[in-house]
Enzyme design. Structure first.
Site, PDB file in Angstrom:
ATOM      1  N   GLU A   1      21.275  23.725  31.933  1.00 20.73           N
ATOM      2  CA  GLU A   1      21.049  22.424  31.263  1.00 20.73           C
ATOM      3  C   GLU A   1      19.953  22.536  30.204  1.00 20.73           C
ATOM      4  O   GLU A   1      19.203  21.590  29.965  1.00 20.73           O
ATOM      5  CB  GLU A   1      20.698  21.334  32.283  1.00 20.73           C
ATOM      6  CG  GLU A   1      21.592  21.365  33.493  1.00 20.73           C
ATOM      7  CD  GLU A   1      22.272  20.058  33.828  1.00 20.73           C
ATOM      8  OE1 GLU A   1      22.235  19.139  33.015  1.00 20.73           O
ATOM      9  OE2 GLU A   1      22.863  20.000  34.909  1.00 20.73           O
TER      10      GLU A   1
ATOM     11  N   GLY B   1       1.330  33.848  52.769  1.00 22.10           N
ATOM     12  CA  GLY B   1       1.150  35.300  52.863  1.00 22.10           C
ATOM     13  C   GLY B   1       2.500  35.975  53.082  1.00 22.10           C
ATOM     14  O   GLY B   1       3.533  35.498  52.598  1.00 22.10           O
TER      15      GLY B   1
ATOM     16  N   THR C   1      29.414  27.030  28.984  1.00 19.59           N
ATOM     17  CA  THR C   1      28.856  28.361  28.712  1.00 19.59           C
ATOM     18  C   THR C   1      29.931  29.453  28.677  1.00 19.59           C
ATOM     19  O   THR C   1      30.879  29.423  29.469  1.00 19.59           O
ATOM     20  CB  THR C   1      27.809  28.704  29.790  1.00 19.59           C
ATOM     21  OG1 THR C   1      26.881  27.628  29.876  1.00 19.59           O
ATOM     22  CG2 THR C   1      27.071  29.984  29.459  1.00 19.59           C
ATOM     23  N   GLU C   2      29.744  30.401  27.774  1.00 18.94           N
ATOM     24  CA  GLU C   2      30.628  31.569  27.670  1.00 18.94           C
ATOM     25  C   GLU C   2      29.756  32.824  27.594  1.00 18.94           C
ATOM     26  O   GLU C   2      28.552  32.715  27.330  1.00 18.94           O
ATOM     27  CB  GLU C   2      31.490  31.458  26.397  1.00 18.94           C
ATOM     28  CG  GLU C   2      32.371  30.214  26.417  1.00 18.94           C
ATOM     29  CD  GLU C   2      33.209  30.075  25.149  1.00 18.94           C
ATOM     30  OE1 GLU C   2      33.081  30.928  24.237  1.00 18.94           O
ATOM     31  OE2 GLU C   2      33.985  29.107  25.095  1.00 18.94           O
ATOM     32  N   PRO C   3      30.353  33.996  27.763  1.00 19.27           N
ATOM     33  CA  PRO C   3      29.536  35.215  27.696  1.00 19.27           C
ATOM     34  C   PRO C   3      28.723  35.301  26.397  1.00 19.27           C
ATOM     35  O   PRO C   3      27.583  35.761  26.413  1.00 19.27           O
ATOM     36  CB  PRO C   3      30.578  36.338  27.790  1.00 19.27           C
ATOM     37  CG  PRO C   3      31.705  35.731  28.569  1.00 19.27           C
ATOM     38  CD  PRO C   3      31.748  34.283  28.174  1.00 19.27           C
TER      39      PRO C   3
ATOM     40  N   SER D   1      22.677  29.412  25.208  1.00 21.54           N
ATOM     41  CA  SER D   1      21.859  28.346  24.612  1.00 21.54           C
ATOM     42  C   SER D   1      22.523  27.795  23.356  1.00 21.54           C
ATOM     43  O   SER D   1      22.435  26.600  23.071  1.00 21.54           O
ATOM     44  CB  SER D   1      20.470  28.888  24.254  1.00 21.54           C
ATOM     45  OG  SER D   1      19.813  29.346  25.412  1.00 21.54           O
TER      46      SER D   1
ATOM     47  N   THR E   1      29.143  26.539  37.800  1.00 18.93           N
ATOM     48  CA  THR E   1      28.801  26.142  39.168  1.00 18.93           C
ATOM     49  C   THR E   1      30.023  25.593  39.905  1.00 18.93           C
ATOM     50  O   THR E   1      30.699  24.688  39.414  1.00 18.93           O
ATOM     51  CB  THR E   1      27.702  25.062  39.141  1.00 18.93           C
ATOM     52  OG1 THR E   1      26.554  25.621  38.503  1.00 18.93           O
ATOM     53  CG2 THR E   1      27.326  24.609  40.547  1.00 18.93           C
TER      54      THR E   1
ATOM     55  N   ARG F   1      -1.898  27.955  60.953  1.00 17.67           N
ATOM     56  CA  ARG F   1      -2.237  29.384  60.899  1.00 17.67           C
ATOM     57  C   ARG F   1      -3.764  29.534  60.869  1.00 17.67           C
ATOM     58  O   ARG F   1      -4.447  28.876  60.083  1.00 17.67           O
ATOM     59  CB  ARG F   1      -1.613  29.991  59.632  1.00 17.67           C
ATOM     60  CG  ARG F   1      -2.110  31.354  59.268  1.00 17.67           C
ATOM     61  CD  ARG F   1      -1.311  32.443  59.955  1.00 17.67           C
ATOM     62  NE  ARG F   1      -1.672  33.752  59.433  1.00 17.67           N
ATOM     63  CZ  ARG F   1      -1.494  34.882  60.106  1.00 17.67           C
ATOM     64  NH1 ARG F   1      -0.948  34.846  61.322  1.00 17.67           N
ATOM     65  NH2 ARG F   1      -1.829  36.033  59.581  1.00 17.67           N
TER      66      ARG F   1
HETATM   67  C1  LIG Z   1      22.783  29.027  38.506  1.00 15.11           C
HETATM   68  C2  LIG Z   1      23.401  28.671  37.182  1.00 15.11           C
HETATM   69  C3  LIG Z   1      24.370  27.685  37.120  1.00 15.11           C
HETATM   70  C4  LIG Z   1      24.963  27.361  35.886  1.00 15.11           C
HETATM   71  N1  LIG Z   1      25.959  26.427  35.863  1.00 15.11           N
HETATM   72  C5  LIG Z   1      26.605  26.173  34.701  1.00 15.11           C
HETATM   73  C6  LIG Z   1      27.708  25.261  34.663  1.00 15.11           C
HETATM   74  O1  LIG Z   1      28.088  24.676  35.679  1.00 15.11           O
HETATM   75  N2  LIG Z   1      28.338  25.050  33.476  1.00 15.11           N
HETATM   76  C7  LIG Z   1      27.958  25.681  32.327  1.00 15.11           C
HETATM   77  O2  LIG Z   1      28.573  25.433  31.293  1.00 15.11           O
HETATM   78  N3  LIG Z   1      26.924  26.563  32.329  1.00 15.11           N
HETATM   79  C8  LIG Z   1      26.244  26.828  33.485  1.00 15.11           C
HETATM   80  N4  LIG Z   1      25.202  27.726  33.516  1.00 15.11           N
HETATM   81  C9  LIG Z   1      24.847  28.438  32.294  1.00 15.11           C
HETATM   82  C10 LIG Z   1      23.579  27.915  31.659  1.00 15.11           C
HETATM   83  O3  LIG Z   1      23.798  26.664  31.076  1.00 15.11           O
HETATM   84  C11 LIG Z   1      23.098  28.983  30.653  1.00 15.11           C
HETATM   85  O4  LIG Z   1      22.686  30.090  31.422  1.00 15.11           O
HETATM   86  C12 LIG Z   1      21.978  28.486  29.770  1.00 15.11           C
HETATM   87  O5  LIG Z   1      22.452  27.550  28.830  1.00 15.11           O
HETATM   88  C13 LIG Z   1      21.312  29.639  28.999  1.00 15.11           C
HETATM   89  O6  LIG Z   1      22.246  30.474  28.395  1.00 15.11           O
HETATM   90  P1  LIG Z   1      22.175  32.062  28.645  1.00 15.11           P
HETATM   91  O7  LIG Z   1      21.998  32.291  30.088  1.00 15.11           O
HETATM   92  O8  LIG Z   1      23.318  32.671  27.957  1.00 15.11           O
HETATM   93  O9  LIG Z   1      20.811  32.538  27.962  1.00 15.11           O
HETATM   94  P2  LIG Z   1      20.591  32.870  26.421  1.00 15.11           P
HETATM   95  O10 LIG Z   1      21.037  31.737  25.573  1.00 15.11           O
HETATM   96  O11 LIG Z   1      21.111  34.220  26.126  1.00 15.11           O
HETATM   97  O12 LIG Z   1      18.988  32.914  26.364  1.00 15.11           O
HETATM   98  C14 LIG Z   1      18.242  34.044  26.838  1.00 15.11           C
HETATM   99  C15 LIG Z   1      16.759  33.751  26.589  1.00 15.11           C
HETATM  100  O13 LIG Z   1      16.530  33.539  25.186  1.00 15.11           O
HETATM  101  C16 LIG Z   1      15.935  32.266  24.991  1.00 15.11           C
HETATM  102  N5  LIG Z   1      16.453  31.683  23.737  1.00 15.11           N
HETATM  103  C17 LIG Z   1      17.745  31.510  23.362  1.00 15.11           C
HETATM  104  N6  LIG Z   1      17.811  30.942  22.144  1.00 15.11           N
HETATM  105  C18 LIG Z   1      16.529  30.726  21.760  1.00 15.11           C
HETATM  106  C19 LIG Z   1      15.925  30.152  20.600  1.00 15.11           C
HETATM  107  N7  LIG Z   1      16.645  29.638  19.594  1.00 15.11           N
HETATM  108  N8  LIG Z   1      14.577  30.124  20.549  1.00 15.11           N
HETATM  109  C20 LIG Z   1      13.823  30.592  21.579  1.00 15.11           C
HETATM  110  N9  LIG Z   1      14.333  31.136  22.692  1.00 15.11           N
HETATM  111  C21 LIG Z   1      15.665  31.199  22.781  1.00 15.11           C
HETATM  112  C22 LIG Z   1      16.335  31.427  26.212  1.00 15.11           C
HETATM  113  O14 LIG Z   1      15.411  30.379  26.445  1.00 15.11           O
HETATM  114  C23 LIG Z   1      16.282  32.485  27.314  1.00 15.11           C
HETATM  115  O15 LIG Z   1      14.958  32.665  27.725  1.00 15.11           O
HETATM  116  C24 LIG Z   1      24.571  28.043  34.710  1.00 15.11           C
HETATM  117  C25 LIG Z   1      23.568  29.020  34.779  1.00 15.11           C
HETATM  118  C26 LIG Z   1      22.993  29.331  36.003  1.00 15.11           C
HETATM  119  C27 LIG Z   1      21.927  30.400  36.054  1.00 15.11           C
END
Ligand SMILES: Cc1cc2nc3c(=O)[nH]c(=O)nc-3n(C[C@H](O)[C@H](O)[C@H](O)COP(=O)(O)OP(=O)(O)OC[C@H]3O[C@@H](n4cnc5c(N)ncnc54)[C@H](O)[C@@H]3O)c2cc1C
Length: 369
Positions: free
Chosen positions: A348, A324, A112-114, A118, A145, A253
Protein backbone atom coordinates in the site's frame (compact mmCIF):
# COMPACT_ATOMS: atom_id res chain seq x y z
CA UNK A 1 -15.93 -2.87 19.71
CA UNK A 2 -16.22 -5.05 22.80
CA UNK A 3 -17.84 -7.82 20.72
CA UNK A 4 -14.97 -7.63 18.27
CA UNK A 5 -12.35 -7.82 21.00
CA UNK A 6 -14.15 -10.71 22.68
CA UNK A 7 -14.33 -12.60 19.36
CA UNK A 8 -10.66 -11.94 18.63
CA UNK A 9 -9.73 -13.07 22.14
CA UNK A 10 -11.69 -16.27 21.52
CA UNK A 11 -9.73 -17.06 18.34
CA UNK A 12 -6.34 -16.05 19.80
CA UNK A 13 -5.56 -19.62 21.00
CA UNK A 14 -5.56 -20.72 17.33
CA UNK A 15 -2.73 -18.34 16.45
CA UNK A 16 0.45 -20.15 17.58
CA UNK A 17 -0.23 -23.34 15.59
CA UNK A 18 -1.62 -21.54 12.54
CA UNK A 19 1.29 -19.13 12.45
CA UNK A 20 3.79 -21.98 12.78
CA UNK A 21 2.06 -24.05 10.09
CA UNK A 22 1.41 -21.07 7.75
CA UNK A 23 -2.28 -21.88 7.62
CA UNK A 24 -5.26 -19.59 8.16
CA UNK A 25 -8.27 -20.85 10.16
CA UNK A 26 -10.86 -20.07 7.49
CA UNK A 27 -13.65 -21.08 9.85
CA UNK A 28 -13.19 -17.77 11.72
CA UNK A 29 -14.05 -15.60 8.68
CA UNK A 30 -17.86 -15.61 9.21
CA UNK A 31 -17.30 -14.62 12.84
CA UNK A 32 -15.03 -11.75 11.76
CA UNK A 33 -17.75 -10.51 9.39
CA UNK A 34 -20.35 -10.92 12.12
CA UNK A 35 -18.53 -8.58 14.53
CA UNK A 36 -18.18 -5.89 11.85
CA UNK A 37 -15.02 -6.53 9.87
CA UNK A 38 -15.37 -5.87 6.12
CA UNK A 39 -19.14 -5.28 6.40
CA UNK A 40 -18.53 -2.26 8.60
CA UNK A 41 -16.91 -0.23 5.81
CA UNK A 42 -19.72 -0.87 3.31
CA UNK A 43 -22.86 1.33 3.09
CA UNK A 44 -26.12 -0.13 4.39
CA UNK A 45 -27.62 0.14 0.88
CA UNK A 46 -25.03 -2.40 -0.31
CA UNK A 47 -25.59 -4.80 2.58
CA UNK A 48 -22.94 -3.40 4.92
CA UNK A 49 -23.15 -1.74 8.32
CA UNK A 50 -22.21 1.77 7.18
CA UNK A 51 -19.76 2.38 10.02
CA UNK A 52 -17.72 5.57 10.11
CA UNK A 53 -14.08 5.47 9.00
CA UNK A 54 -13.15 5.96 12.63
CA UNK A 55 -15.16 2.95 13.83
CA UNK A 56 -13.81 0.78 11.01
CA UNK A 57 -10.28 1.85 11.91
CA UNK A 58 -10.87 1.08 15.60
CA UNK A 59 -11.88 -2.44 14.56
CA UNK A 60 -8.71 -2.71 12.52
CA UNK A 61 -6.63 -1.68 15.55
CA UNK A 62 -8.19 -4.61 17.42
CA UNK A 63 -7.30 -6.95 14.55
CA UNK A 64 -3.70 -5.71 14.53
CA UNK A 65 -3.45 -6.21 18.28
CA UNK A 66 -4.64 -9.79 17.82
CA UNK A 67 -2.73 -11.11 14.78
CA UNK A 68 -1.17 -9.61 11.66
CA UNK A 69 -2.64 -12.35 9.44
CA UNK A 70 -6.19 -11.44 10.54
CA UNK A 71 -5.48 -7.73 10.06
CA UNK A 72 -4.13 -8.32 6.55
CA UNK A 73 -6.98 -10.64 5.54
CA UNK A 74 -9.59 -8.18 6.82
CA UNK A 75 -7.85 -5.29 5.06
CA UNK A 76 -7.77 -6.99 1.65
CA UNK A 77 -11.37 -8.21 1.89
CA UNK A 78 -12.44 -4.69 2.87
CA UNK A 79 -10.58 -3.20 -0.07
CA UNK A 80 -12.22 -5.62 -2.51
CA UNK A 81 -15.67 -4.98 -0.98
CA UNK A 82 -15.16 -1.20 -1.15
CA UNK A 83 -14.16 -1.35 -4.82
CA UNK A 84 -17.26 -3.41 -5.63
CA UNK A 85 -19.46 -1.08 -3.61
CA UNK A 86 -17.99 2.06 -5.23
CA UNK A 87 -17.94 0.89 -8.84
CA UNK A 88 -19.86 -2.37 -9.20
CA UNK A 89 -23.03 -2.76 -11.24
CA UNK A 90 -26.09 -4.23 -9.50
CA UNK A 91 -25.34 -7.54 -11.18
CA UNK A 92 -21.67 -7.47 -10.03
CA UNK A 93 -22.77 -6.67 -6.49
CA UNK A 94 -25.11 -9.68 -6.53
CA UNK A 95 -22.43 -12.00 -7.93
CA UNK A 96 -19.43 -10.83 -5.92
CA UNK A 97 -20.16 -8.33 -3.14
CA UNK A 98 -23.13 -10.01 -1.46
CA UNK A 99 -21.47 -13.45 -1.24
CA UNK A 100 -18.29 -11.78 0.05
CA UNK A 101 -20.21 -9.96 2.80
CA UNK A 102 -21.90 -13.26 3.68
CA UNK A 103 -18.53 -15.04 3.95
CA UNK A 104 -19.27 -17.35 0.98
CA UNK A 105 -16.66 -15.90 -1.40
CA UNK A 106 -13.15 -14.53 -0.76
CA UNK A 107 -11.52 -12.01 -3.05
CA UNK A 108 -8.09 -10.56 -3.78
CA UNK A 109 -6.82 -7.40 -5.43
CA UNK A 110 -3.92 -7.31 -7.91
CA UNK A 111 -2.00 -4.29 -9.12
CA UNK A 112 1.64 -5.25 -8.51
CA UNK A 113 3.68 -7.02 -11.20
CA UNK A 114 7.28 -8.25 -11.28
CA UNK A 115 8.32 -5.02 -13.06
CA UNK A 116 5.68 -2.67 -11.65
CA UNK A 117 5.88 -2.25 -7.87
CA UNK A 118 5.99 1.30 -6.51
CA UNK A 119 5.58 2.54 -10.08
CA UNK A 120 2.10 1.16 -10.66
CA UNK A 121 1.76 3.09 -13.92
CA UNK A 122 4.35 0.70 -15.43
CA UNK A 123 1.98 -2.27 -15.27
CA UNK A 124 1.92 -4.28 -18.47
CA UNK A 125 -0.82 -6.90 -18.01
CA UNK A 126 -2.75 -6.62 -21.22
CA UNK A 127 -6.53 -6.69 -21.69
CA UNK A 128 -7.36 -7.17 -25.39
CA UNK A 129 -10.92 -6.59 -26.46
CA UNK A 130 -12.37 -9.43 -28.54
CA UNK A 131 -14.99 -9.06 -31.28
CA UNK A 132 -17.76 -10.32 -28.93
CA UNK A 133 -16.92 -7.59 -26.36
CA UNK A 134 -15.15 -9.92 -23.92
CA UNK A 135 -11.53 -9.31 -22.86
CA UNK A 136 -8.48 -11.57 -23.00
CA UNK A 137 -6.10 -10.92 -20.07
CA UNK A 138 -2.43 -11.78 -20.40
CA UNK A 139 0.29 -11.01 -17.86
CA UNK A 140 1.71 -11.81 -14.45
CA UNK A 141 0.86 -10.32 -11.06
CA UNK A 142 3.15 -10.59 -8.02
CA UNK A 143 2.85 -10.73 -4.20
CA UNK A 144 -0.94 -10.83 -4.23
CA UNK A 145 -2.42 -11.40 -0.77
CA UNK A 146 -4.63 -14.47 -0.42
CA UNK A 147 -4.96 -15.07 -4.17
CA UNK A 148 -4.73 -18.82 -3.55
CA UNK A 149 -7.43 -18.63 -0.84
CA UNK A 150 -9.85 -16.51 -2.88
CA UNK A 151 -12.13 -17.63 -5.68
CA UNK A 152 -12.21 -14.29 -7.48
CA UNK A 153 -10.16 -11.15 -7.72
CA UNK A 154 -9.84 -7.68 -9.14
CA UNK A 155 -7.06 -7.36 -11.72
CA UNK A 156 -5.76 -4.07 -13.06
CA UNK A 157 -4.75 -4.38 -16.73
CA UNK A 158 -4.27 -2.01 -19.63
CA UNK A 159 -6.61 -1.95 -22.61
CA UNK A 160 -4.04 0.10 -24.57
CA UNK A 161 -0.41 0.54 -23.46
CA UNK A 162 -0.16 3.75 -25.55
CA UNK A 163 -2.70 5.42 -23.26
CA UNK A 164 -0.45 5.07 -20.18
CA UNK A 165 -2.38 5.27 -16.91
CA UNK A 166 -5.54 6.26 -18.85
CA UNK A 167 -5.64 2.76 -20.33
CA UNK A 168 -5.63 0.97 -16.99
CA UNK A 169 -8.93 -0.77 -16.24
CA UNK A 170 -10.21 -2.99 -13.41
CA UNK A 171 -11.52 -6.49 -14.27
CA UNK A 172 -13.27 -9.08 -12.13
CA UNK A 173 -11.70 -12.49 -12.68
CA UNK A 174 -13.00 -15.80 -11.33
CA UNK A 175 -11.01 -18.93 -10.58
CA UNK A 176 -13.16 -20.79 -13.11
CA UNK A 177 -11.85 -18.38 -15.79
CA UNK A 178 -8.53 -20.20 -15.55
CA UNK A 179 -5.88 -18.06 -13.83
CA UNK A 180 -3.08 -19.88 -11.98
CA UNK A 181 -1.63 -18.93 -8.57
CA UNK A 182 1.76 -19.74 -7.11
CA UNK A 183 2.26 -19.33 -3.34
CA UNK A 184 5.50 -17.67 -2.30
CA UNK A 185 6.64 -18.42 1.27
CA UNK A 186 7.48 -15.16 3.03
CA UNK A 187 8.66 -13.68 6.33
CA UNK A 188 5.74 -11.65 7.77
CA UNK A 189 2.01 -12.38 8.20
CA UNK A 190 2.79 -15.90 7.16
CA UNK A 191 -0.72 -17.29 7.52
CA UNK A 192 -1.88 -15.21 4.58
CA UNK A 193 -0.70 -16.32 1.18
CA UNK A 194 1.44 -14.11 -1.02
CA UNK A 195 1.01 -15.21 -4.62
CA UNK A 196 2.17 -14.78 -8.14
CA UNK A 197 -0.78 -14.95 -10.54
CA UNK A 198 -0.41 -16.10 -14.14
CA UNK A 199 -3.01 -14.80 -16.58
CA UNK A 200 -2.35 -16.68 -19.75
CA UNK A 201 -5.05 -15.49 -22.13
CA UNK A 202 -7.79 -15.60 -19.48
CA UNK A 203 -11.09 -14.54 -21.09
CA UNK A 204 -13.60 -12.54 -19.03
CA UNK A 205 -16.98 -11.24 -20.27
CA UNK A 206 -17.61 -7.53 -20.81
CA UNK A 207 -19.90 -7.72 -17.76
CA UNK A 208 -16.75 -8.20 -15.65
CA UNK A 209 -15.31 -4.74 -16.32
CA UNK A 210 -15.41 -3.00 -12.91
CA UNK A 211 -16.08 0.71 -13.28
CA UNK A 212 -15.20 2.65 -16.40
CA UNK A 213 -12.64 1.69 -19.02
CA UNK A 214 -9.43 3.62 -18.30
CA UNK A 215 -10.46 4.59 -14.75
CA UNK A 216 -8.94 1.58 -12.97
CA UNK A 217 -6.00 3.36 -11.38
CA UNK A 218 -7.99 6.26 -9.97
CA UNK A 219 -10.59 3.79 -8.64
CA UNK A 220 -7.84 1.74 -7.00
CA UNK A 221 -6.22 4.81 -5.46
CA UNK A 222 -9.50 5.81 -3.80
CA UNK A 223 -9.70 2.42 -2.10
CA UNK A 224 -5.98 2.36 -1.30
CA UNK A 225 -6.36 5.64 0.60
CA UNK A 226 -8.77 4.02 3.07
CA UNK A 227 -6.54 0.92 2.96
CA UNK A 228 -3.64 3.03 4.22
CA UNK A 229 -5.78 4.18 7.12
CA UNK A 230 -6.62 0.57 7.93
CA UNK A 231 -2.94 -0.43 7.84
CA UNK A 232 -2.16 2.51 10.16
CA UNK A 233 -4.76 1.39 12.67
CA UNK A 234 -3.62 -2.24 12.45
CA UNK A 235 -0.01 -1.17 13.05
CA UNK A 236 -1.12 0.75 16.13
CA UNK A 237 -2.75 -2.45 17.37
CA UNK A 238 0.50 -4.35 16.76
CA UNK A 239 2.42 -1.70 18.75
CA UNK A 240 -0.19 -2.01 21.52
CA UNK A 241 0.37 -5.78 21.60
CA UNK A 242 4.14 -5.15 21.85
CA UNK A 243 3.50 -2.78 24.76
CA UNK A 244 1.31 -5.30 26.60
CA UNK A 245 3.79 -8.17 26.09
CA UNK A 246 6.78 -6.04 27.13
CA UNK A 247 5.02 -4.65 30.21
CA UNK A 248 3.98 -8.10 31.34
CA UNK A 249 7.47 -9.50 30.86
CA UNK A 250 9.16 -6.72 32.86
CA UNK A 251 6.97 -7.56 35.82
CA UNK A 252 7.51 -11.31 35.73
CA UNK A 253 11.15 -11.71 34.75
CA UNK A 254 13.74 -11.13 37.49
CA UNK A 255 17.46 -10.41 37.08
CA UNK A 256 19.94 -9.15 39.67
CA UNK A 257 17.32 -9.99 42.29
CA UNK A 258 14.66 -7.56 40.98
CA UNK A 259 11.97 -7.47 38.32
CA UNK A 260 13.18 -6.06 34.98
CA UNK A 261 10.59 -3.30 35.48
CA UNK A 262 12.85 -1.76 38.14
CA UNK A 263 15.71 -1.00 35.72
CA UNK A 264 15.74 2.49 34.23
CA UNK A 265 17.00 1.36 30.83
CA UNK A 266 14.26 -1.25 30.58
CA UNK A 267 11.72 1.40 31.55
CA UNK A 268 12.99 3.54 28.67
CA UNK A 269 12.34 0.72 26.20
CA UNK A 270 8.78 0.25 27.46
CA UNK A 271 8.04 3.98 27.73
CA UNK A 272 9.24 4.53 24.16
CA UNK A 273 6.77 1.89 22.93
CA UNK A 274 3.98 3.49 24.97
CA UNK A 275 4.63 7.04 23.74
CA UNK A 276 4.97 6.05 20.09
CA UNK A 277 1.83 3.87 20.27
CA UNK A 278 -0.22 6.71 21.68
CA UNK A 279 1.08 9.11 19.02
CA UNK A 280 0.27 6.55 16.29
CA UNK A 281 -3.27 6.21 17.64
CA UNK A 282 -3.80 9.98 17.50
CA UNK A 283 -2.38 10.05 13.98
CA UNK A 284 -4.70 7.43 12.46
CA UNK A 285 -7.74 8.68 14.35
CA UNK A 286 -7.24 12.22 13.16
CA UNK A 287 -6.99 11.01 9.52
CA UNK A 288 -10.16 8.93 10.04
CA UNK A 289 -12.06 11.94 11.39
CA UNK A 290 -11.06 13.96 8.31
CA UNK A 291 -12.35 11.20 6.02
CA UNK A 292 -15.56 11.10 8.05
CA UNK A 293 -15.92 14.86 7.59
CA UNK A 294 -15.84 14.33 3.81
CA UNK A 295 -12.22 15.31 3.10
CA UNK A 296 -10.00 13.23 0.82
CA UNK A 297 -7.27 13.31 3.50
CA UNK A 298 -4.72 11.72 1.18
CA UNK A 299 -1.78 13.44 2.84
CA UNK A 300 -3.06 12.61 6.32
CA UNK A 301 -3.60 8.94 5.37
CA UNK A 302 -0.05 8.84 3.94
CA UNK A 303 1.33 10.47 7.10
CA UNK A 304 -0.53 7.95 9.25
CA UNK A 305 0.65 5.00 7.15
CA UNK A 306 4.26 6.21 7.30
CA UNK A 307 4.24 6.97 11.03
CA UNK A 308 2.21 4.01 12.27
CA UNK A 309 4.04 1.39 10.18
CA UNK A 310 7.44 2.67 11.32
CA UNK A 311 6.09 2.77 14.89
CA UNK A 312 5.03 -0.88 14.67
CA UNK A 313 8.59 -1.80 13.67
CA UNK A 314 10.16 0.28 16.46
CA UNK A 315 7.73 -1.14 19.03
CA UNK A 316 8.29 -4.75 17.99
CA UNK A 317 12.08 -4.26 18.02
CA UNK A 318 11.94 -2.82 21.55
CA UNK A 319 9.69 -5.66 22.71
CA UNK A 320 12.24 -8.19 21.45
CA UNK A 321 14.94 -6.30 23.38
CA UNK A 322 12.89 -6.34 26.59
CA UNK A 323 12.46 -10.12 26.27
CA UNK A 324 16.14 -10.80 25.51
CA UNK A 325 16.78 -14.23 23.94
CA UNK A 326 13.23 -15.35 24.77
CA UNK A 327 11.95 -12.70 22.35
CA UNK A 328 13.85 -14.27 19.47
CA UNK A 329 12.57 -17.81 19.93
CA UNK A 330 10.11 -19.32 17.48
CA UNK A 331 6.60 -19.01 18.85
CA UNK A 332 7.27 -16.12 21.25
CA UNK A 333 4.92 -13.14 20.91
CA UNK A 334 7.69 -10.54 20.25
CA UNK A 335 9.20 -12.78 17.58
CA UNK A 336 5.84 -12.92 15.73
CA UNK A 337 5.22 -9.20 16.16
CA UNK A 338 8.73 -8.45 14.87
CA UNK A 339 8.12 -10.51 11.72
CA UNK A 340 4.63 -9.14 11.14
CA UNK A 341 5.70 -5.52 11.68
CA UNK A 342 8.24 -5.89 8.90
CA UNK A 343 5.43 -6.18 6.36
CA UNK A 344 3.80 -2.87 7.20
CA UNK A 345 6.26 -0.47 5.58
CA UNK A 346 6.03 -2.12 2.12
CA UNK A 347 2.50 -2.80 0.73
CA UNK A 348 0.00 0.00 0.00
CA UNK A 349 2.95 2.31 -0.74
CA UNK A 350 6.34 1.90 0.91
CA UNK A 351 7.51 4.40 3.54
CA UNK A 352 9.61 6.08 0.84
CA UNK A 353 6.58 6.48 -1.43
CA UNK A 354 4.54 7.95 1.45
CA UNK A 355 7.38 10.43 2.18
CA UNK A 356 7.51 11.49 -1.47
CA UNK A 357 3.73 11.97 -1.61
CA UNK A 358 3.75 14.03 1.58
CA UNK A 359 6.77 15.99 0.29
CA UNK A 360 5.00 16.76 -2.96
CA UNK A 361 1.99 18.08 -1.05
CA UNK A 362 4.10 20.15 1.35
CA UNK A 363 6.68 21.49 -1.09
CA UNK A 364 4.78 21.54 -4.35
CA UNK A 365 7.45 19.53 -6.22
CA UNK A 366 7.26 15.84 -7.11
CA UNK A 367 10.46 13.91 -6.38
CA UNK A 368 8.90 10.61 -7.49
CA UNK A 369 10.52 10.52 -10.92
C1 LIG B 1 3.15 -9.17 2.24
C2 LIG B 1 2.82 -8.41 0.98
C3 LIG B 1 1.52 -8.39 0.51
C4 LIG B 1 1.22 -7.69 -0.67
N1 LIG B 1 -0.06 -7.74 -1.16
C5 LIG B 1 -0.35 -7.15 -2.34
C6 LIG B 1 -1.66 -7.26 -2.91
O1 LIG B 1 -2.55 -7.88 -2.34
N2 LIG B 1 -1.90 -6.67 -4.11
C7 LIG B 1 -0.93 -5.97 -4.79
O2 LIG B 1 -1.23 -5.46 -5.86
N3 LIG B 1 0.32 -5.86 -4.28
C8 LIG B 1 0.64 -6.44 -3.08
N4 LIG B 1 1.91 -6.35 -2.55
C9 LIG B 1 2.94 -5.66 -3.31
C10 LIG B 1 3.27 -4.29 -2.75
O3 LIG B 1 2.23 -3.39 -3.01
C11 LIG B 1 4.62 -3.86 -3.36
O4 LIG B 1 5.59 -4.72 -2.81
C12 LIG B 1 4.95 -2.41 -3.08
O5 LIG B 1 4.13 -1.55 -3.84
C13 LIG B 1 6.41 -2.09 -3.43
O6 LIG B 1 6.78 -2.57 -4.68
P1 LIG B 1 8.10 -3.48 -4.83
O7 LIG B 1 8.07 -4.50 -3.77
O8 LIG B 1 8.19 -3.91 -6.23
O9 LIG B 1 9.32 -2.52 -4.47
P2 LIG B 1 10.04 -1.50 -5.46
O10 LIG B 1 9.04 -0.59 -6.08
O11 LIG B 1 10.98 -2.23 -6.33
O12 LIG B 1 10.89 -0.63 -4.40
C14 LIG B 1 12.11 -1.12 -3.83
C15 LIG B 1 12.65 -0.02 -2.91
O13 LIG B 1 12.89 1.18 -3.67
C16 LIG B 1 12.15 2.25 -3.09
N5 LIG B 1 11.67 3.13 -4.17
C17 LIG B 1 10.96 2.79 -5.28
N6 LIG B 1 10.71 3.88 -6.03
C18 LIG B 1 11.25 4.93 -5.36
C19 LIG B 1 11.32 6.34 -5.61
N7 LIG B 1 10.74 6.91 -6.67
N8 LIG B 1 11.98 7.10 -4.71
C20 LIG B 1 12.53 6.55 -3.59
N9 LIG B 1 12.49 5.24 -3.31
C21 LIG B 1 11.86 4.45 -4.18
C22 LIG B 1 10.99 1.60 -2.33
O14 LIG B 1 10.52 2.44 -1.29
C23 LIG B 1 11.67 0.34 -1.79
O15 LIG B 1 12.40 0.67 -0.64
C24 LIG B 1 2.23 -7.00 -1.37
C25 LIG B 1 3.54 -6.99 -0.86
C26 LIG B 1 3.83 -7.69 0.30
C27 LIG B 1 5.25 -7.69 0.82
Amino acid sequence: MQRARAYLDSVAPLIPDADRDRTFPMEIVPGLLDVGFVRGAIPVADGGLGLSHLDSALLMEEAGRCWGSIRTTANILTLVAELLSMAGTDEQKQRFLQPLLAGRRLGWFAITEPDAGSDVSALSTRAERRPDGSYRLTGRKAYITNASHGDFGIVLATVDPDLGSRGVTAFLVERADGYRTLDRPHLPVRSVTCCDIELDGVVVPAANVLGEIGRGLSLAMRAVNAGRLNVSAGCTGLAQAALEAATDHTQNRHQFGRPLAGFQLVQQLVVDIAVRTRAARQMYQSAARLLDAGHQARTECSMAKYFCSETANAAATSAVQVFGAAGLMDGSVPERLFRDAREATIPEGTSQIQILQIGKELLGVSALR
